[in-house]
Design an enzyme around this catalytic site. Structure first.
Site, short mmCIF file in Angstrom:
data_model
loop_
_atom_site.label_atom_id
_atom_site.label_comp_id
_atom_site.label_asym_id
_atom_site.label_seq_id
_atom_site.Cartn_x
_atom_site.Cartn_y
_atom_site.Cartn_z
N GLN A 103 32.05 49.49 29.71
CA GLN A 103 31.14 48.95 30.71
C GLN A 103 31.38 49.65 32.04
OE1 GLN A 103 31.04 44.36 30.36
NE2 GLN A 103 32.90 45.00 29.37
N ASP A 106 33.19 54.61 35.97
CA ASP A 106 34.10 55.45 36.76
C ASP A 106 34.48 56.78 36.11
OD1 ASP A 106 35.99 54.66 34.81
OD2 ASP A 106 36.76 53.02 36.06
N HIS A 123 26.83 51.07 30.91
CA HIS A 123 26.29 50.83 32.26
C HIS A 123 26.14 52.11 33.06
CE1 HIS A 123 27.84 46.40 31.84
NE2 HIS A 123 26.77 46.64 31.13
N GLY A 196 40.59 44.69 29.17
CA GLY A 196 40.23 44.52 30.58
C GLY A 196 38.79 44.13 30.83
N SER A 198 36.17 40.70 31.20
CA SER A 198 36.03 39.25 31.29
C SER A 198 35.13 38.74 30.16
CB SER A 198 35.44 38.85 32.64
OG SER A 198 34.20 39.50 32.82
N GLU A 224 43.30 37.39 31.89
CA GLU A 224 42.93 35.97 31.88
C GLU A 224 42.10 35.64 30.64
OE1 GLU A 224 40.94 35.73 35.72
OE2 GLU A 224 39.18 36.65 34.85
N ALA A 240 46.66 46.05 31.17
CA ALA A 240 46.20 47.00 30.15
C ALA A 240 47.14 48.20 30.01
CB ALA A 240 44.79 47.47 30.51
P1 NAD Z 1 35.06 41.98 35.28
O1 NAD Z 1 35.28 42.41 36.68
O2 NAD Z 1 34.08 40.93 35.00
O3 NAD Z 1 36.41 41.51 34.59
C1 NAD Z 1 37.55 42.28 34.59
C2 NAD Z 1 38.59 41.53 33.76
O4 NAD Z 1 39.74 42.34 33.70
C3 NAD Z 1 39.01 40.20 34.37
O5 NAD Z 1 38.95 39.19 33.38
C4 NAD Z 1 40.46 40.44 34.85
O6 NAD Z 1 41.29 39.33 34.65
C5 NAD Z 1 40.88 41.55 33.93
N1 NAD Z 1 41.87 42.46 34.49
C6 NAD Z 1 41.98 42.93 35.76
N2 NAD Z 1 42.98 43.83 35.84
C7 NAD Z 1 43.50 43.92 34.59
C8 NAD Z 1 44.56 44.70 34.03
N3 NAD Z 1 45.29 45.54 34.76
N4 NAD Z 1 44.82 44.56 32.71
C9 NAD Z 1 44.10 43.69 31.93
N5 NAD Z 1 43.09 42.93 32.42
C10 NAD Z 1 42.80 43.06 33.73
O7 NAD Z 1 34.76 43.29 34.49
P2 NAD Z 1 33.79 43.56 33.34
O8 NAD Z 1 33.90 42.50 32.30
O9 NAD Z 1 34.00 44.95 32.96
O10 NAD Z 1 32.35 43.41 34.04
C11 NAD Z 1 32.04 43.79 35.37
C12 NAD Z 1 30.91 44.75 35.49
O11 NAD Z 1 31.04 45.52 36.66
C13 NAD Z 1 30.89 45.73 34.38
O12 NAD Z 1 29.68 45.59 33.80
C14 NAD Z 1 31.04 47.12 34.98
O13 NAD Z 1 29.86 47.84 34.74
C15 NAD Z 1 31.10 46.93 36.44
N6 NAD Z 1 32.30 47.49 37.08
C16 NAD Z 1 32.80 48.70 36.73
C17 NAD Z 1 33.94 49.19 37.35
C18 NAD Z 1 34.49 50.52 36.93
O14 NAD Z 1 33.73 51.38 36.50
N7 NAD Z 1 35.81 50.72 37.03
C19 NAD Z 1 34.57 48.46 38.34
C20 NAD Z 1 34.01 47.23 38.69
C21 NAD Z 1 32.88 46.74 38.04
#
Ligand code: NAD
Length: 254
Positions: A103, A106, A123, A196, A198, A224, A240
């Protein structure tokens, strides 16, 4: 924790069709914050303004959208993949992986060495900008420099259409072919490892559900709880990068 890591290592060794699925949480250890945590993007921007419909119809919302990307490009250009991305790339090289459905926007899976054709970006990607009408690309660095100088992003010189970062905004359809391939992988996998996420963002979160309901073993690595925990064969609460490093050590690969 040790037993859970050992179980995942065994599942990975035994499975002939493994799929990884990643969310924003896999990249937090690389310094890319997830969106929902305090201080995240949704504390700074109003998600209601970030819809596709408002991007195409309201100049004000378009400006906010570009401002979000100006900040993201500035903050995340040059961030490095962490051990979780690297482990997934290495498992693919060893022939242990069908692919990684992500998803994330980056590009860190590819930066870690995952083959671009084995990474299914549901995405889109923040490192490309495309005309919504004719598909012409604009290099992100060019757009970033313009925004840093306080200039507006002009319309496409070819067709006059609107440029937009090649990520999927709220209300915008997911790339159909990528979604189809991701669904296919999920239906036929033996092991589906979600890292990683939600698991609340749909339709992406339907894939682990599909995998579990089609007979695949669902493993969830997340800090979580998630709404799909009841479907999981194994749940590992942890970071992770740390969890995947331990798994690779347990498999004798690191
Ligand atoms: P989310 O933000 O909804 O959830 C992230 C989950 O990861 C949370 O439940 C949190 O507890 C957990 N988490 C955080 N750090 C962690 C770690 N080090 N190890 C394990 N778990 C960890 O993310 P999502 O479910 O991917 O959905 C958010 C949307 O926003 C996605 O659709 C994505 O497209 C976008 N997004 C992308 C990026 C990116 O590309 N890095 C960053 C932010 C949001």
């Amino acid at each position: 924790m040790k037993e859970k890591v050992a179980l995942l290592a065994r599942l990975l060794k035994e499975s002939n069709r493994t799929v990884f699925f990643s969310g924003a949480g896999i990249s937090t250890e690389s310094g890319v914050p997830d969106f929902r945590s305090p201080g995240g993007i949704w504390d700074r921007f109003d998600p209601d303004e970030m819809t596709f419909q408002r991007f195409v119809s309201e100049v004000k919302c378009r400006r906010s959208y570009w401002e979000l990307f100006r900040i993201c490009w500035k903050e995340f250009d040059g961030v490095l993949p962490n051990p979780a991305h690297k482990a997934i790339a290495e498992l693919e090289k060893l022939g242990k992986l069908e692919g990684v459905i992500t998803q994330n926007v980056d590009g860190l899976h590819q930066a870690a060495g995952s083959s671009p054709d084995r990474v299914f970006e549901l995405h889109g990607t923040m490192w490309e900008i495309r005309c919504l009408q004719c598909g012409r690309d604009m290099p992100w660095k060019e757009a970033h420099e313009k925004l840093e100088r306080g200039e507006e992003i002009e319309n496409c010189p070819g067709c006059g259409g609107l440029y937009k970062p090649a990520t999927i905004a709220f209300g915008q359809s997911l790339p159909l072919e990528t979604l189809r391939q991701a669904q296919e992988l999920s239906v036929h996998c033996e092991l589906f490892v979600s890292v990683g996420s939600s698991l609340v963002v749909y339709p992406a979160a339907r894939l682990p559900e599909v995998a579990a309901k089609s007979g695949g073993k669902l493993v969830i690595i997340n800090m979580e709880k998630t709404p799909l925990d009841d479907l999981a064969h194994l749940i590992i609460r942890g970071r992770a990068g740390e969890v995947m490093s331990e798994v690779m050590r347990e498999m004798g690969l690191w």
